[in-house]
Design an enzyme around this catalytic site. Sequence first.
Site, short mmCIF file in Angstrom:
data_model
loop_
_atom_site.label_atom_id
_atom_site.label_comp_id
_atom_site.label_asym_id
_atom_site.label_seq_id
_atom_site.Cartn_x
_atom_site.Cartn_y
_atom_site.Cartn_z
N HIS A 183 30.50 -16.86 -36.54
CA HIS A 183 30.31 -18.31 -36.52
C HIS A 183 29.66 -18.76 -35.21
O HIS A 183 28.61 -19.41 -35.20
CB HIS A 183 31.68 -19.00 -36.70
CG HIS A 183 31.62 -20.49 -36.70
ND1 HIS A 183 31.64 -21.23 -37.86
CD2 HIS A 183 31.53 -21.38 -35.69
CE1 HIS A 183 31.56 -22.52 -37.56
NE2 HIS A 183 31.51 -22.65 -36.24
N GLU A 184 30.26 -18.37 -34.10
CA GLU A 184 29.70 -18.77 -32.79
C GLU A 184 28.34 -18.11 -32.58
O GLU A 184 27.46 -18.68 -31.94
CB GLU A 184 30.66 -18.41 -31.66
CG GLU A 184 32.06 -19.05 -31.75
CD GLU A 184 32.05 -20.56 -31.94
OE1 GLU A 184 31.07 -21.22 -31.53
OE2 GLU A 184 33.02 -21.09 -32.53
N HIS B 199 25.73 -20.35 -34.04
CA HIS B 199 25.41 -21.44 -33.10
C HIS B 199 24.48 -20.91 -31.99
O HIS B 199 23.54 -21.57 -31.57
CB HIS B 199 26.69 -21.96 -32.43
CG HIS B 199 27.52 -22.87 -33.29
ND1 HIS B 199 27.02 -24.02 -33.85
CD2 HIS B 199 28.83 -22.82 -33.65
CE1 HIS B 199 28.00 -24.64 -34.54
NE2 HIS B 199 29.10 -23.91 -34.44
N GLU C 198 26.22 -26.93 -37.21
CA GLU C 198 27.26 -26.31 -38.06
C GLU C 198 26.63 -25.57 -39.23
O GLU C 198 27.20 -24.61 -39.74
CB GLU C 198 28.25 -27.36 -38.57
CG GLU C 198 29.36 -27.69 -37.57
CD GLU C 198 30.19 -26.48 -37.16
OE1 GLU C 198 30.69 -25.75 -38.03
OE2 GLU C 198 30.34 -26.27 -35.94
ZN ZN Z 1 31.05 -24.48 -35.22
#
Ligand code: ZN
Length: 509
Positions: free
Chosen positions: A272-273, A276, A302
């Site tokens: 997830h990170e 980003h 997101e």
């Molecule tokens: Zn996030």
Amino acid sequence: MSQLKQAQTSPLKRFRELTGQIKQYEEILGVVYWDMRTGAPRKGIEMRSEAVGALSAETFKLSTSAEMGELLAQLSEPAQKEQLDDINRRLVEETAKEYERNRKIPPELYREYVVLTSQAESAWEEAKENNDFPGFVPYLEKIIAINRQFIELWGVKTTPYDTLLDMYEPGLTTVELDRLFGELRARLVPLAEQIANSKHRPDTTFLQGTFDKEAQKKFSKLILKDMGYDFEAGRLDESVHPFATGLSTGDVRITTRYLLHDVTSALFGTIHEGGHALYEQNITPELNGTPLSTGTSMGIHESQSRLWENMIGRSLGFWQRYLPDLQACFPGQLDEVSAEDFYRGINVVEPSLIRIEADELTYNLHIMIRYEIEKMLFNDNLSPRDLPAVWNRKYQEALGITPSNDAEGVLQDVHWSGGAFGYFPSYSLGNMYAAQMMVIARQKITTLDQQVASGMLLPLKEWLTEQVYQHGKLLQPGEIIERISGKSLESSHLCDYLENKYREIYHLE
Ligand code: ZN
């Protein structure tokens, strides 16, 4: 600088100097925040907070100075603006928006709000620990009251809540969100019900056990590397709450949290990170040193973390390729599990009370509830005192469960204590943007699924760089999705994706 030289400096040159300086201060603040959240000695925090306060105040002063106002006025004049290139024009627009927003808030009110929200965060922690919602109500009332003042000062956009939404997702309205969430509700609530009634619940027992932290770290790094995360322009550390921070395109750091008894938490957190981070690492160097060198909105940001975490990281193809690597990291622990079973196990759906523990499907229902409640607070004058009753009723309606106390209900999230009203919708917007992008990605990269199943993740990263990452803040969120798909944001792609995925996993009709 001498008087003579100053007179010769063009407004544009001086404007670029000022915005560059602000960006430099922000980079330094970013390093300090990263340090404070990744293990700075506790005893130094108080002094460090003061240093942060001083530099923040300096940055705020620069961005709202009379000089900045004059420069923006000059550069915004039609004759001047016409001569600006795309980057400088967007830079003027963005800076002017920030300037207007900040200038409208009286400094005393701003200071009062900063103090209030920092106190409210500890009050919230305490209230959550003691299950004491009434103890938190006075803070919530004040935060909402000041936010109402801000909205008045900024100017109401259609409804008061619209003004708040625009801060996180420029151009997004409640009319649009009502439609999108209405469509999600109509298709996802019945899907969640069908799943709850299915006899084919995936086996998850193999996910229990003790998983060596160093081996978890090794596997996380392997995946990041294959995604194209540049370790020479970033690093992976540990923190209680995982986050990504883009200091510049050459320094985008991420953190994760390793749980000894849960092999998937750190892994999906890292992916997830990592999503980003790919965004921030791949912004065009042309925007370096400007406030445009960052993600264009919370929703688009997101979309990238969720695309990589869920649509790639929780796909069958991904595990056909990577399960053997995971098994090799934990000899003897996962040997008997097939890729198919692993895929099913990590995609189990369970209506739950806690947002951050929710699965990919019901997560959107948690967000829908928060959106509806925030709208009631600002547009319908819902009293904060009545929040627990409204919260519990909505959970029963959407997920069929009711919190047994406020700590696992209305008190669970930190956002409201910091005044971040209007932020929650970003999470579901991200899911919708991601699903819509993936439809087009599959059309453009015809062998995408085979590529993922053989560990070739870079072509997707390159496509996303071209379509999303490189543009930074040069394009608005609406422009990004429009350019990719020829359409504005739609809910149907996310619903199609979730229905297809879970029909198969749960053997639904
Ligand atoms: Zn996030």
